[in-house]
Design a protein around this motif. Structure first.
Motif, short mmCIF file in Angstrom:
data_model
loop_
_atom_site.label_atom_id
_atom_site.label_comp_id
_atom_site.label_asym_id
_atom_site.label_seq_id
_atom_site.Cartn_x
_atom_site.Cartn_y
_atom_site.Cartn_z
N GLN A 48 -30.20 -6.76 -28.08
CA GLN A 48 -31.75 -8.22 -27.44
C GLN A 48 -31.97 -8.54 -28.77
N GLU A 49 -31.85 -7.55 -30.15
CA GLU A 49 -32.31 -8.21 -31.71
C GLU A 49 -31.74 -9.45 -31.65
N VAL A 50 -30.36 -9.20 -31.85
CA VAL A 50 -29.46 -10.02 -31.74
C VAL A 50 -29.88 -11.03 -31.53
N ILE A 51 -30.43 -11.22 -29.76
CA ILE A 51 -30.69 -12.61 -28.87
C ILE A 51 -31.92 -12.88 -29.62
N ASN A 52 -32.83 -12.73 -30.23
CA ASN A 52 -33.94 -12.44 -30.29
C ASN A 52 -33.85 -14.05 -31.57
N VAL A 53 -32.74 -13.32 -32.16
CA VAL A 53 -33.02 -13.82 -33.92
C VAL A 53 -32.70 -15.12 -33.74
N LEU A 54 -31.26 -14.78 -32.91
CA LEU A 54 -30.72 -15.89 -32.39
C LEU A 54 -31.36 -17.79 -32.20
N GLU A 55 -32.80 -16.76 -31.21
CA GLU A 55 -33.38 -18.05 -30.15
C GLU A 55 -34.78 -18.64 -30.64
N THR A 56 -34.40 -17.96 -32.72
CA THR A 56 -35.68 -18.81 -32.77
C THR A 56 -34.84 -20.10 -33.73
N ASP A 57 -33.61 -20.41 -33.88
CA ASP A 57 -32.55 -21.04 -34.08
C ASP A 57 -32.98 -22.60 -33.66
N GLY A 58 -33.32 -23.76 -34.17
CA GLY A 58 -32.93 -24.55 -32.90
C GLY A 58 -31.72 -25.55 -32.71
N HIS A 59 -31.03 -25.36 -33.78
CA HIS A 59 -29.07 -25.76 -33.66
C HIS A 59 -28.95 -24.34 -32.43
N PHE A 60 -28.50 -23.80 -33.12
CA PHE A 60 -28.22 -22.61 -31.92
C PHE A 60 -28.75 -23.11 -30.36
N ARG A 61 -30.21 -22.91 -29.94
CA ARG A 61 -31.15 -23.12 -28.74
C ARG A 61 -30.85 -24.43 -28.24
N GLU A 62 -30.82 -25.53 -29.18
CA GLU A 62 -29.93 -26.90 -28.08
C GLU A 62 -28.80 -26.61 -28.51
N LYS A 63 -27.04 -26.51 -28.52
CA LYS A 63 -25.85 -26.03 -28.68
C LYS A 63 -26.41 -25.40 -26.97
N LEU A 64 -27.11 -23.87 -27.37
CA LEU A 64 -27.17 -23.29 -25.71
C LEU A 64 -27.48 -23.64 -24.39
N GLN A 65 -28.40 -24.64 -24.83
CA GLN A 65 -28.52 -25.59 -23.29
C GLN A 65 -27.96 -25.78 -23.05
N ALA A 66 -27.23 -26.56 -23.88
CA ALA A 66 -25.42 -27.30 -23.22
C ALA A 66 -24.53 -26.54 -22.94
N ALA A 67 -24.62 -25.69 -23.50
CA ALA A 67 -23.57 -24.42 -23.29
C ALA A 67 -23.10 -24.35 -21.62
N ASN A 68 -22.50 -24.30 -21.03
CA ASN A 68 -22.14 -23.64 -19.71
C ASN A 68 -21.98 -21.58 -19.67
N ALA A 69 -21.61 -21.26 -18.60
CA ALA A 69 -21.26 -19.53 -18.71
C ALA A 69 -19.74 -19.80 -19.29
N GLU A 70 -19.10 -20.25 -18.93
CA GLU A 70 -17.13 -20.70 -19.23
C GLU A 70 -17.20 -20.79 -20.95
#
Length: 450
Positions: A48-70
């Motif tokens: 949970q803490e790793v997720i919370n920290v990654l969520e604060t980074d705009g670049h990673f959040r943007e890539k996450l939106q475009a990613a699929n499950a695979e």
């Protein structure tokens, strides 16, 4: 909004549940985002803490939106970790060091409980048993760590439901075992009365309204009418989906699905009724969710998209008006499984009895040792007391025996007195005194004094 279902969906839900821009009028300053559900994983907090920290980074959040499950499960998304900001990487590094330290403490506690003291531990070798981080690098959080974390959570969450079912089976067998043992302790009359009472409660539990098949038209329409307060004749699957996508992330996660079964469960289980077991209700909820996921979740990512949901409403099974068998109507365990379970319990009880007897003997030995020590202590105390008494007596005796007498007026002092000669001194030791101190030597003339 947190990536709340990123845990249960193993980071896939984050792609859909990133914060959505809404009109400011809809935002409430006092509203706090709900806490994500506990996955039950032993590294849940770290995840949970790793997720919370990654969520604060705009670049990673943007890539996450475009990613699929695979992309997420294959580790492709993990490579984006190299492009997150420096302060995010620093926080991730610190989280990993804390997790490694926590695991080391757990290992040490386990080793202390099972092994001798002062045994050299191979921390690196022991850390390899944990699959959610890279033990070779214990100081920095790298792309490999994120990849391992996703893979471990994926596997562990897939096994979570199976482990829950097995735990529930053991609970049911223990309950039946205790019931049978209680009946054995009763006489014939009381045993028959208790058996009749048990059958009465079982029959009372079965008397409930029809349970709709989870995910069927009848079940969803009932929610539409009784929970949403809408006209059942105007039921619309697309509208229904959006109404129950409570966090507006475009998918129904497992918690949102389980919330749909509340009305069905309330037909069978009431915490106020003696015959209703709330642990059985939670098992029922899990079975219902698994049934829907099996028929609706086409890509098996533990999430239901709008497209998957709409396709499920086109299936023949969706419109069938069948009933749902509750957990008490299914055979959770066989008689052979119950017998093996009881044999296992008997072995455990025998082992506990052996250990209890060993502890009792040790306790008895300690008590006897304590009695001997108390007796020795008492003897030592008496000996010390006697020594003190004797020392006191020897110190006062000379004072009592010394007696001083006054001397005669003209008596010489005792140290000046001439000792008397022995009464019977030997002749050879006798020394004749001068016969006449006035007698002169023959060589001297006699002098007469007129």
């Amino acid at each position: 909004m947190q990536l709340s279902w990123l845990l249960a969906a193993v980071l896939f839900a984050a792609a859909a549940s990133v914060p959505i821009d809404r009109p400011k009028a809809e935002k409430k300053a006092e509203e706090t985002p709900p806490e994500p559900p506990d996955t039950g994983l032993y590294y849940h907090r770290y995840l949970q803490e790793v997720i919370n920290v990654l969520e604060t980074d705009g670049h990673f959040r943007e890539k996450l939106q475009a990613a699929n499950a695979e992309d997420i499960k294959s580790g492709k998304l993990s490579k984006e970790l190299d492009f997150v900001s420096h302060h995010v990487r620093t926080k991730l590094d610190e989280l990993k060091r804390q997790e490694v330290s926590r695991l080391r403490m757990l290992l040490k506690a386990k080793m202390d409980a099972t092994m001798e003291q002062n045994v050299q531990m191979d921390h690196l070798g022991l850390l390899k048993q944990f699959e959610h981080l890279d033990p070779q690098n214990q100081h920095t959080f790298e792309a490999r760590d994120l990849e391992l974390l996703i893979q471990a959570a994926t596997k562990d969450l897939e096994n979570y439901d199976a482990a829950h079912h097995e735990e529930f089976k053991r609970y049911e067998m223990l309950k039946e075992h205790e019931r049978r043992e209680y009946l054995k302790s009763l006489d014939e009359e009381k045993r028959q009365a208790e058996e009749a009472r048990f059958q009465e409660l079982r029959q009372k539990h079965k008397e409930h309204p029809k349970i709709n098949v989870p995910g069927s038209r009848d079940q969803l329409k009932e929610v539409w009418e009784e929970t949403d307060g809408l006209d059942p004749s105007e039921f619309n699957p697309k509208t229904f989906f959006k109404l129950h996508d409570t966090n507006s992330d475009g998918v129904l996660d497992e918690q949102e699905l389980e919330a749909l079964f509340t009305k069905e469960l309330e037909k069978v289980y009431d915490p106020r009724n003696e015959e209703d077991d709330m642990l059985e209700m939670e098992e029922e909820r899990l079975r219902m969710r698994e049934h829907v996921m099996k028929n609706v979740d086409l890509n098996q990512d533990r999430l239901v998209t709008l497209e998957e949901f709409l396709k499920s409403t086109e299936k023949k099974e969706f419109n069938e008006a069948g009933g749902w068998e509750t957990v008490d109507e299914t055979q959770v365990y066989s008689e052979a499984e119950l017998q093996r379970f009881e044999a296992e319990l008997a072995a455990q009880e025998a082992e506990l009895g052996r250990q209890a007897e060993q502890l009792r003997r040790q306790h008895q030995d300690l008590q006897e040792q304590q009695v001997r020590l108390d007796a020795q202590k008492k003897e030592y105390q008496q000996a010390v007391l006697q020594m003190e008494q004797r020392k006191s007596q020897h110190g006062e005796a000379p004072v009592e025996e010394l007696k001083f007498q006054a001397l005669a007026p003209h008596a010489a002092p005792a140290d000046l007195a001439v000792p008397a000669a022995p009464a019977h001194a030997p002749e050879q030791n006798h020394v004749e005194p001068p016969q006449n101190q006035q007698q002169q030597s023959p060589s001297q003339p006699e002098v007469q004094i007129q």
